[in-house]
Design a protein around this motif. Structure first.
Motif, short mmCIF file in Angstrom:
data_model
loop_
_atom_site.label_atom_id
_atom_site.label_comp_id
_atom_site.label_asym_id
_atom_site.label_seq_id
_atom_site.Cartn_x
_atom_site.Cartn_y
_atom_site.Cartn_z
N GLY A 1 10.23 -4.77 2.67
CA GLY A 1 10.01 -3.38 2.29
C GLY A 1 10.71 -3.02 0.98
O GLY A 1 10.78 -3.85 0.06
N SER A 2 11.23 -1.79 0.95
CA SER A 2 11.68 -1.17 -0.30
C SER A 2 12.60 -2.03 -1.14
O SER A 2 12.32 -2.27 -2.33
CB SER A 2 12.45 0.11 0.01
N PRO B 1 19.42 -15.74 3.12
CA PRO B 1 20.27 -14.59 2.83
C PRO B 1 19.91 -13.82 1.56
O PRO B 1 20.61 -12.88 1.21
CB PRO B 1 21.67 -15.21 2.71
N TYR C 1 11.06 -5.24 -2.45
CA TYR C 1 10.13 -4.98 -3.56
C TYR C 1 10.94 -4.75 -4.85
O TYR C 1 10.58 -5.26 -5.91
CB TYR C 1 9.30 -3.74 -3.29
N ALA D 1 0.87 -1.17 0.00
CA ALA D 1 0.00 0.00 0.00
C ALA D 1 0.91 1.22 0.00
O ALA D 1 1.86 1.28 0.77
CB ALA D 1 -0.89 0.00 1.24
N ARG E 1 14.04 -8.13 6.80
CA ARG E 1 14.13 -8.26 8.26
C ARG E 1 13.47 -7.08 8.98
O ARG E 1 12.85 -7.26 10.04
CB ARG E 1 15.61 -8.40 8.64
N ARG E 2 13.53 -5.89 8.40
CA ARG E 2 12.91 -4.75 9.10
C ARG E 2 11.38 -4.85 9.06
O ARG E 2 10.72 -4.51 10.04
CB ARG E 2 13.38 -3.42 8.51
N THR E 3 10.84 -5.33 7.96
CA THR E 3 9.38 -5.52 7.90
C THR E 3 8.96 -6.56 8.94
O THR E 3 7.96 -6.38 9.65
CB THR E 3 8.95 -5.91 6.47
N ASN F 1 6.91 1.90 10.93
CA ASN F 1 5.47 1.62 10.99
C ASN F 1 4.80 1.99 9.69
O ASN F 1 5.41 2.62 8.83
CB ASN F 1 4.82 2.46 12.11
N ILE G 1 6.15 -9.08 0.51
CA ILE G 1 5.38 -8.11 1.31
C ILE G 1 6.23 -6.94 1.82
O ILE G 1 5.83 -6.23 2.72
CB ILE G 1 4.63 -8.82 2.46
N ILE H 1 5.59 4.21 1.87
CA ILE H 1 4.99 2.99 2.42
C ILE H 1 5.21 2.86 3.92
O ILE H 1 4.58 2.03 4.57
CB ILE H 1 5.53 1.70 1.73
N LEU I 1 14.25 -12.23 4.91
CA LEU I 1 15.55 -12.02 4.26
C LEU I 1 16.44 -11.15 5.14
O LEU I 1 15.99 -10.10 5.63
CB LEU I 1 15.34 -11.28 2.92
N THR I 2 17.68 -11.60 5.32
CA THR I 2 18.64 -10.84 6.11
C THR I 2 20.04 -11.20 5.65
O THR I 2 20.25 -12.29 5.11
CB THR I 2 18.49 -11.14 7.61
N ARG I 3 20.98 -10.28 5.89
CA ARG I 3 22.38 -10.62 5.61
C ARG I 3 23.03 -11.22 6.86
O ARG I 3 24.20 -11.53 6.85
CB ARG I 3 23.12 -9.37 5.14
N HIS I 4 22.26 -11.36 7.93
CA HIS I 4 22.77 -11.91 9.19
C HIS I 4 21.93 -13.11 9.60
O HIS I 4 21.27 -13.11 10.65
CB HIS I 4 22.74 -10.83 10.28
N1 LIG Z 1 2.85 -0.02 3.07
C1 LIG Z 1 3.27 -1.25 2.85
O1 LIG Z 1 2.68 -1.99 2.05
C2 LIG Z 1 4.48 -1.77 3.58
C3 LIG Z 1 4.93 -3.08 3.38
C4 LIG Z 1 6.07 -3.51 4.06
C5 LIG Z 1 6.75 -2.65 4.88
N2 LIG Z 1 6.30 -1.38 5.07
C6 LIG Z 1 7.02 -0.43 5.90
O2 LIG Z 1 8.34 -0.34 5.39
C7 LIG Z 1 9.27 -0.19 6.46
C8 LIG Z 1 10.23 -1.38 6.47
O3 LIG Z 1 10.79 -1.55 5.19
P1 LIG Z 1 12.34 -1.26 4.86
O4 LIG Z 1 12.43 -1.00 3.40
O5 LIG Z 1 12.85 -0.22 5.81
O6 LIG Z 1 13.04 -2.61 5.27
P2 LIG Z 1 12.93 -4.12 4.73
O7 LIG Z 1 13.12 -4.17 3.26
O8 LIG Z 1 11.73 -4.77 5.29
O9 LIG Z 1 14.17 -4.78 5.46
C9 LIG Z 1 15.47 -4.36 5.15
C10 LIG Z 1 16.39 -5.46 5.64
O10 LIG Z 1 16.19 -6.64 4.87
C11 LIG Z 1 17.42 -7.30 4.66
N3 LIG Z 1 17.71 -7.26 3.22
C12 LIG Z 1 17.40 -6.30 2.32
N4 LIG Z 1 17.80 -6.64 1.08
C13 LIG Z 1 18.36 -7.87 1.22
C14 LIG Z 1 18.96 -8.75 0.29
N5 LIG Z 1 19.05 -8.46 -1.00
N6 LIG Z 1 19.45 -9.91 0.76
C15 LIG Z 1 19.35 -10.24 2.06
N7 LIG Z 1 18.77 -9.44 2.99
C16 LIG Z 1 18.31 -8.27 2.56
C17 LIG Z 1 18.44 -6.53 5.48
O11 LIG Z 1 18.35 -7.11 6.78
P3 LIG Z 1 19.58 -7.13 7.82
O12 LIG Z 1 19.79 -5.70 8.21
O13 LIG Z 1 19.09 -8.00 8.94
O14 LIG Z 1 20.75 -7.73 7.07
C18 LIG Z 1 17.86 -5.13 5.49
O15 LIG Z 1 18.33 -4.32 6.55
C19 LIG Z 1 8.43 -0.08 7.72
O16 LIG Z 1 8.11 1.28 7.97
C20 LIG Z 1 7.16 -0.83 7.34
O17 LIG Z 1 6.04 -0.44 8.12
C21 LIG Z 1 5.19 -0.94 4.43
#
Ligand SMILES: NC(=O)c1ccc[n+]([C@@H]2O[C@H](COP(=O)([O-])OP(=O)(O)OC[C@H]3O[C@@H](n4cnc5c(N)ncnc54)[C@H](OP(=O)(O)O)[C@@H]3O)[C@@H](O)[C@H]2O)c1
Length: 190
Positions: free
Chosen positions: A118-119, A95, A122, A11, A55-57, A23, A116, A18, A76-79
């Motif tokens: 995050g950035s 990973p 996607y 969304a 991992r952050r989602t 949050n 699902i 997003i 998904l995480t690098r750790h």
């Molecule tokens: N509106 C919506 O539909 C929606 C959907 C989802 C999330 N969100 C929002 O988005 C935010 C979170 O999203 P975000 O973009 O900050 O984080 P994210 O994509 O959920 O997580 C980022 C983490 O994922 C891991 N990662 C990323 N790329 C990777 C790869 N290629 N290989 C392995 N691991 C990888 C890493 O974890 P490690 O640091 O552990 O290595 C990285 O720090 C929140 O505010 C959430 O509420 C909104």
């Protein structure tokens, strides 16, 4: 030949935001129910869907709602080793996106795969050869955000409709939104 099709679901508001401070920037009960229904429903009752998330989602999902029920949760995480210690049994930690796809293909009880967020997850899924559709809720309002949905290349996607997705404007309180579906074109169609 890899058979796992990636469906993204997100969304986003008018500035494609997003998230903010880990949050969602809004609270939309019906939209959340749509997310749950789309990612959970299967046509074969013996199968489940997989949800792939960064991992952050995962961290953003309130404790009482995670793992997301009746779905195979893949983080998904690098750790990997660290994160494995922190998630409940049954949650799959990998990973990268290709490792998530390999895991899904090794199982025969997964029907659909949902990315699902995050950035960066996607973005990786959108650019992946297995990308199928993006289910994007387009919220008709600007919210302050620090996390954004990647740009959709309009040359690579076409808008479609599906019976299970309402086409008309949705309204919750003072917020309106539309459910849109972007289908990735085959290379031969671009
Ligand atoms: N509106 C919506 O539909 C929606 C959907 C989802 C999330 N969100 C929002 O988005 C935010 C979170 O999203 P975000 O973009 O900050 O984080 P994210 O994509 O959920 O997580 C980022 C983490 O994922 C891991 N990662 C990323 N790329 C990777 C790869 N290629 N290989 C392995 N691991 C990888 C890493 O974890 P490690 O640091 O552990 O290595 C990285 O720090 C929140 O505010 C959430 O509420 C909104």
């Amino acid at each position: 030949m890899s058979k796992t099709k990636l469906n993204l679901i997100a969304a986003a508001c008018e500035n494609m935001g997003i998230g903010i401070n880990g949050n969602l920037p809004w609270r939309l009960k019906n939209e959340m129910a749509f997310f749950s229904s789309m990612t959970t429903k299967t046509s074969d009752t013996k199968k489940k869907n997989a949800v792939i998330m960064g991992r952050r989602t995962w961290d953003c999902i309130p404790l009482k709602y995670r793992p997301l029920p009746n779905r195979i949760n893949i983080v998904l995480t690098r750790h990997v080793d660290d994160v494995k210690l922190k998630v409940p049994e049954g949650v799959i930690v990998v990973p990268g996106l290709n490792e998530a796809i390999s895991y899904i293909e090794d199982r025969e009880d997964i029907e659909s795969t949902w990315v699902i967020g995050g950035s960066s997850i996607y973005k990786a899924a959108m650019e992946h050869k297995n990308c199928n559709k993006i289910y994007l809720t387009e919220i008709q309002k600007v919210f302050e955000c620090d996390t954004f949905f990647p740009t959709i290349d309009k040359n690579q996607f076409t808008i479609i409709s599906e019976d299970r997705v309402p086409g008309e404007k949705q309204v919750e309180g003072d917020i309106s939104y539309y459910y849109k579906i972007y289908k990735k074109l085959d290379n031969s169609q671009i």
